[in-house]
Design a protein around this motif. Structure first.
Motif, PDB file in Angstrom:
ATOM      1  N   SER A 184       0.823  -1.210   0.000  1.00  0.00           N
ATOM      2  CA  SER A 184       0.000   0.000   0.000  1.00  0.00           C
ATOM      3  C   SER A 184       0.858   1.261   0.000  1.00  0.00           C
ATOM      4  N   MET A 235      -4.358  10.072   0.982  1.00  0.00           N
ATOM      5  CA  MET A 235      -5.469   9.261   1.488  1.00  0.00           C
ATOM      6  C   MET A 235      -5.057   7.802   1.657  1.00  0.00           C
ATOM      7  N   LEU A 236      -4.216   7.305   0.763  1.00  0.00           N
ATOM      8  CA  LEU A 236      -3.721   5.932   0.896  1.00  0.00           C
ATOM      9  C   LEU A 236      -2.859   5.783   2.148  1.00  0.00           C
ATOM     10  N   TRP A 294      -3.039   7.733   4.796  1.00  0.00           N
ATOM     11  CA  TRP A 294      -3.939   7.922   5.937  1.00  0.00           C
ATOM     12  C   TRP A 294      -4.715   6.639   6.231  1.00  0.00           C
ATOM     13  N   TYR A 295      -5.227   6.013   5.185  1.00  0.00           N
ATOM     14  CA  TYR A 295      -6.036   4.805   5.361  1.00  0.00           C
ATOM     15  C   TYR A 295      -5.246   3.691   6.053  1.00  0.00           C
ATOM     16  N   HIS A 296      -3.948   3.647   5.801  1.00  0.00           N
ATOM     17  CA  HIS A 296      -3.122   2.587   6.374  1.00  0.00           C
ATOM     18  C   HIS A 296      -2.344   3.049   7.613  1.00  0.00           C
TER      19      HIS A 296
END
Length: 386
Positions: free
Chosen positions: A204, A369-370, A372-374
């Motif tokens: 990711s 956002m990637l 943040w999501y992880h």
């Protein structure tokens, strides 16, 4: 810490300088070897192809052996191939030796990123990453002038100087770096890659890194075109403007460790992403060269600041395959640069630099956002051991 900061700075400066070394020599080499300007450009591409191709091989090899030895072998090969460039008598020999120089460089730089977390205390990792990044930033500023000045007497001189510098750095590395033997020598080549591919967070982060670099390179690739097309700058004017931008990038890389410690790593990471997105959106409203130059320089202050954080976050994902993750990051960067060149031309033709700025803002926001999501922006991550 200072000796490692200086050493890694010098290694990245040397590799970065060699990357830009050939550019001012192309007219001379084109005449010398009796090839067209378009064909002579392959001397630049050959280095990049060698680097990008073998970066995918060097990582797993390094993670199974002593990184110090791999670094020394890489510098030795780099010194030899660069010296051979200075002895080349035909275009095809020069092309071959530039390719080999790129191959050897691919065995050097991943060891820098992978070695920093092993020889530096966790609290200083980002700071030393920043010094290594600063080496690249300064090389971007002075690489072309260095090549021009050294070639004043003979086009061969720059290659010999770089080769000698590489040998001297080998001696310093031999005396300075400790043994960095991997604890996982029984792991095979493909198993090393499997460790990365099976790590959801690592994959990711690599995807996020690719998305970020695609947006970033779309901007940097067409800044000169923007200045020339919209503001009528001459080649000299563009060069002067780019020096300021490069200086901003250098400043950011040197400040990265300070702000990561002051604000915490996750907050500095998140704020840098936010600043870049907002600045690129703001660039769509730039109505003069002065405003545009100031804003794009600030963009690259944050660009320099965020790069050590990007590399540190990647190194945190797979401790047993740090060279491999560094190599994959290099491959992702080159892929992002390739995509940026293809898409950026279309965007600039249709909408000018406004289209470029919006594209960069959107892609950097997606990358953020990637991350943040992880969980990259969670303050609790700051306590994680590197």
């Amino acid at each position: 810490m200072r000796r490692y900061s200086s050493l890694f700075f010098l290694i990245m400066f040397l590799i970065g300088t060699d990357t830009f070394l050939v550019s001012p020599l192309l007219p001379t080499l084109s005449r010398l070897f009796d090839v067209s300007t378009a064909v002579s450009g392959w001397l630049v591409s050959a280095y990049a192809i060698g680097y990008a191709g073998f970066a995918l091989v060097s990582g797993p090899i390094s993670d199974q052996h002593d990184r110090k030895q791999i670094l020394l072998y890489g510098l030795a090969g780099f010194a030899l191939s660069t010296a051979l460039c200075g002895l080349a008598t035909t275009f095809w020999l020069m092309l071959l030796f530039r390719l080999l120089a790129g191959v050897c460089a691919a065995f050097v730089t991943p060891q820098v990123w992978a070695s920093i977390p092993e020889v530096v205390e966790p609290k200083n990792i980002v700071k030393v990453m920043g010094y290594a990044t600063a080496g690249l930033s300064i090389a971007q500023l002075v690489g072309i002038p260095i090549g021009s000045y050294l070639a004043a007497g003979s086009w061969r001189t720059p290659f010999f100087v770089i080769a000698v510098a590489a040998v001297l750095l080998m001696v310093v590395c031999l005396k300075t770096l400790p043994t960095l033997q991997s604890k996982h020598t029984s792991v095979g080549f493909w198993q090393t890659y499997k460790q990365v591919v099976s790590n959801h967070r690592a994959v990711s982060y690599l995807l996020a890194y690719f998305v970020f670099q695609t947006g970033s390179f779309t901007s940097i690739t067409f800044i000169s075109t923007w200045f020339t097309h919209d503001y009528g700058l001459t080649l000299t004017g563009v060069g002067t403007a780019m020096i300021a931008i490069g200086a901003g990038n250098l400043l950011g890389s040197l400040l990265s460790g300070y702000y990561a410690k002051k604000l915490t790593f996750p907050r500095t990471f998140a704020y840098s992403f936010m600043a870049l997105v907002l600045l690129y959106i703001g660039l769509t409203f730039a109505n003069s060269f002065v405003v545009g130059e100031i804003m794009i320089t600030i963009v690259y202050v944050f660009n320099g600041l965020i790069f050590p954080l990007l590399m540190t976050s990647l190194q945190q994902t797979v401790k047993n395959a740090r060279s491999t993750i560094s190599s994959l990051a290099n491959a992702a960067m080159y892929l992002g640069e390739t995509v940026a060149g293809a898409i950026g031309g279309i965007l600039f033709k249709e909408w000018g630099f406004v289209g470029i700025a919006w594209f960069a803002a959107i892609f950097i926001a997606i990358g953020a956002m990637l991350y943040w999501y992880h969980g990259a922006f969670k303050v609790a991550d700051n306590s994680r051991k590197v």
